[in-house]
Design an enzyme around this catalytic site. Structure first.
Site, PDB file in Angstrom:
ATOM      1  N   CYS A 101       0.847  -1.198   0.000  1.00 10.18           N
ATOM      2  CA  CYS A 101       0.000   0.000   0.000  1.00 10.18           C
ATOM      3  C   CYS A 101       0.882   1.248   0.000  1.00 10.18           C
ATOM      4  O   CYS A 101       2.002   1.234   0.505  1.00 10.18           O
ATOM      5  CB  CYS A 101      -0.914   0.020   1.225  1.00 10.18           C
ATOM      6  N   HIS A 244      21.494 -21.846 -19.463  1.00 10.81           N
ATOM      7  CA  HIS A 244      20.113 -21.377 -19.390  1.00 10.81           C
ATOM      8  C   HIS A 244      19.779 -20.979 -17.960  1.00 10.81           C
ATOM      9  O   HIS A 244      20.400 -21.441 -17.000  1.00 10.81           O
ATOM     10  CB  HIS A 244      19.153 -22.470 -19.877  1.00 10.81           C
ATOM     11  N   SER A 270      17.259 -19.133 -24.004  1.00 11.59           N
ATOM     12  CA  SER A 270      17.908 -19.913 -25.051  1.00 11.59           C
ATOM     13  C   SER A 270      18.348 -19.080 -26.244  1.00 11.59           C
ATOM     14  O   SER A 270      19.369 -19.366 -26.871  1.00 11.59           O
ATOM     15  CB  SER A 270      16.989 -21.049 -25.509  1.00 11.59           C
ATOM     16  N   ASN A 356      12.022 -23.112 -28.096  1.00 13.22           N
ATOM     17  CA  ASN A 356      12.357 -24.363 -27.424  1.00 13.22           C
ATOM     18  C   ASN A 356      12.007 -25.575 -28.284  1.00 13.22           C
ATOM     19  O   ASN A 356      11.225 -26.449 -27.880  1.00 13.22           O
ATOM     20  CB  ASN A 356      11.640 -24.451 -26.070  1.00 13.22           C
ATOM     21  N   SER A 376       9.245 -16.481 -25.242  1.00  7.93           N
ATOM     22  CA  SER A 376       8.122 -16.105 -24.387  1.00  7.93           C
ATOM     23  C   SER A 376       8.045 -14.592 -24.209  1.00  7.93           C
ATOM     24  O   SER A 376       6.977 -14.056 -23.909  1.00  7.93           O
ATOM     25  CB  SER A 376       8.225 -16.798 -23.031  1.00  7.93           C
ATOM     26  N   HIS A 475       4.882 -17.594 -15.735  1.00 10.89           N
ATOM     27  CA  HIS A 475       5.514 -17.704 -17.044  1.00 10.89           C
ATOM     28  C   HIS A 475       4.460 -18.071 -18.078  1.00 10.89           C
ATOM     29  O   HIS A 475       3.452 -18.711 -17.766  1.00 10.89           O
ATOM     30  CB  HIS A 475       6.609 -18.776 -16.999  1.00 10.89           C
TER      31      HIS A 475
END
Length: 618
Positions: A101, A244, A270, A356, A376, A475
């Site tokens: 807050c 990674h 990657s 991937n 992503s 994710h």
């Protein structure tokens, strides 16, 4: 049992103390009520059913709604603040603080003799005291289950002028509501709910809670002897290391410490691994060790070759396959059929393939449907740009079914939001254009990572019950339940993020920076619903990337024993795809993505390919 993780960052950390019991009682409402309140800045994509305010709020809502004069509304809220009985000093503890807050807020909860919840709240801000009174007076007297089921919709239902109720105040109001729901849940359970592995991080110390958190804490203090040995080996033989994000914490700790002495170490996603390998080769590294699964080392090898560094050796950490269930899904017969259907569609088609995947998948896919790789962090922009740039485009995303479904969910929410919300994400789109693209967005339904699958309903239900006031990070690859929960937190109180690992790190950093600006000590509690914290790092294939394996590679490089590492070299894919090598064709979708990242547009060659193949089928 599925795993997640909880991190708490404190600007000043102190052990929690037990709250004193509230020495007062409030009238008990005999009728179950629901309070439906959310921030005025919340996206219009929230489609939950609205109901009337709680009975105790009706008169106040009527008065607030009777005028749009912020001054008069402020005066009314100040009167509400005067009705708040407040909390004694001994109850203003860390355990009772409502974190997140803009002002300091405290709340306590206890059960009365009838088993109903009695709340008491306080704040060091008069306006927040007024808002706290609305919640305290409305929720006290409900059962724990009734409080826990309170739904969140719109603070605008109270008619408060937006100049008075700024987004930060709205978020504080909602955070207080979530804190009250959490306390009611704990009272109703009769015991402490199960908790996730946690790291409590402050300027002075890091306190791990749980075995996995203890492993993460060890990552912050790696064995110096091991670090020194690794640095000597890498420096003397000019070996670069790309790893990674999803490494074992111990491995990451040693690599991070070693990077302070040998700059050619990079921990990343990657795509950046391959970029970093090229820079290492340009700086004089003669070998690159890859800590990841096989498609990662294949990408590093292919990009080095495309950049002209064919003489730089690339080594994996094992002679056996270091596989990935998601990458293997893209090499299945089902995926081949999915792409065959895309190739038969009479409309222009673009295949957006997740990074991937193997180089073989990228090559064979591109031969069937024009293909661009995505990560992503750029998948949303890639898909939206494709729809904006090519009329009547159909996008075929794969192979990650969770990411595909989450994309569809995200765009569905955008189609119910505002043009301003959409333009903030992509300036060439509107609500109407997003609505029209939905039927033209396709995703593969049979590709999952066995590790991401852990973040399903069991974990999500625990997060929803035990941590409704926390910041949530999900994710893009996790199941829809966790993704939806983080989206909900983002919409309702700016306390959620969905995206890549880097997006999550940036979000946490921003929230921590905000907390450090407060004039009082603060904690930032984050639930990490993502594979880095117990997911891919626990994958049996990722666990093949050990420090022992890395040291063995270092010992053998530049010695006669280097011949023993031949089996650890990544596949080079010398087969032909048409008149070209598979490696060359497989690199093209990656290069298309590089072009997109530089310009924000699909490269001209890819656009022309999409249109030409579409015309040939129409």
């Amino acid at each position: 049992m599925a795993l997640s993780a909880r991190c708490t960052f404190s600007s000043t950390w102190k052990p929690a103390t037990s709250p004193g019991r509230l020495q007062r009682s409030l009238p008990i409402k005999t009728r179950a009520r629901r309070l439906h309140i959310a921030a005025a800045a919340v996206s219009q994509a929230v489609t939950q059913e609205l109901t009337a305010p709680a009975a105790a709020l009706r008169s106040i809502a009527t008065q607030l709604g009777a005028t749009h004069n912020a001054k008069e509304q402020l005066q009314l809220l100040m009167k509400c603040a005067e009705k708040l009985r407040g909390l004694p000093g001994q109850a203003r503890t860390w355990s009772n603080r409502v974190m997140g807050c803009t002002a300091q807020v405290w709340v306590t909860a206890e059960l009365d003799a009838a088993g109903r919840v009695v709340f008491a709240a306080d704040s060091d801000s008069r306006l927040t005291q007024g808002l706290a009174f609305l919640l305290e007076d409305s929720l006290s007297g409900l059962t724990p289950d009734e409080v826990a089921e309170v739904n969140v919709t719109a603070l605008s239902e109270l008619g408060i002028d937006p100049h008075l109720l700024t987004p930060s105040r709205s978020n504080s109001f909602l955070t207080l509501l979530q804190a009250m729901r959490k306390r009611a849940t704990l009272l109703g359970s009769g015991a402490q709910l199960a908790s996730f592995p946690s790291l409590i991080i402050s300027a002075r110390e890091t306190v791990p809670v749980g075995a996995f958190a203890e492993a993460q804490a060890r990552y912050l203090n790696p064995d110096q002897t091991t670090v020194d040995a690794l640095v000597r080996a890498l420096t003397s033989k000019r070996i670069g290391v790309v790893a990674h994000f999803y490494m074992d914490p111990q491995v990451q700790g040693v690599l991070t410490s070693a990077a302070a002495h040998w700059p050619h170490i990079r921990i990343s996603d990657s795509l950046v691994m391959a970029d970093a390998a090229v820079r290492m080769a340009e700086a004089g590294c003669t070998s690159v060790a890859v800590l990841g699964v096989d498609f990662m080392s294949e990408n590093v090898r292919a990009i080095l070759d495309e950049a002209g560094h064919t003489n730089v050796q690339v080594y994996r950490m094992a002679a056996d396959d270091i596989g990935c269930s998601l990458a293997e899904a893209a090499e299945s017969e089902a995926y081949a059929q999915y792409l065959a259907e895309a190739a038969k569609d009479p409309h222009p088609g673009l295949h957006v393939v997740y990074i991937n995947t193997s180089l073989r998948t990228k090559a064979l896919s591109h031969a069937v449907v024009p293909t661009i790789t995505c990560t992503s962090s750029n998948v949303v922009q890639t898909v939206l740009q494709g729809f904006a740039q090519i009329p009547d485009l159909h996008v075929w995303y794969g192979p990650d079914s969770y990411m595909g479904a989450n994309l569809a969910q995200l765009f569905t929410a955008l189609a119910q939001s505002s043009d301003d919300d959409v333009a903030a994400l992509h300036p060439s789109h509107t609500v109407e254009s997003v609505r029209k693209l939905l039927p033209r967005l396709h995703h593969f339904a049979e590709g999952i990572c066995v590790v991401h699958h852990m973040f399903g309903s069991e974990v999500t239900n625990l997060v929803r019950r035990a941590y409704p006031d926390a910041h949530l990070a999900a994710h893009f690859e996790v199941p829809g339940e966790m993704f939806s929960l983080a989206m909900e937190a983002k919409r309702q109180r700016d306390a959620g993020v969905v995206g890549s690992t880097q997006n999550i790190l940036d979000f946490i950093g921003a929230k921590l920076s905000d907390a450090l600006q407060h004039r009082f000590p603060e904690r930032v509690q984050v639930i990490l619903g993502t594979d880095a914290e117990g997911g891919c790092a626990s994958c049996p294939f990722m666990k093949m990337n050990t420090l022992k394996a890395l040291m063995r590679v270092c010992e053998l490089v530049s010695t006669p024993g280097e011949a023993l590492l031949v089996a650890q070299q990544p596949r080079t894919y010398t087969q032909q795809v048409g008149a070209r090598s598979m490696a060359s064709v497989g690199c093209e979708p990656i290069l298309h993505m590089r072009g997109f990242q530089k310009t924000g547009k699909l490269p001209p060659a890819l656009e022309a390919d999409v249109i030409a193949r579409g015309n040939s089928r129409s």
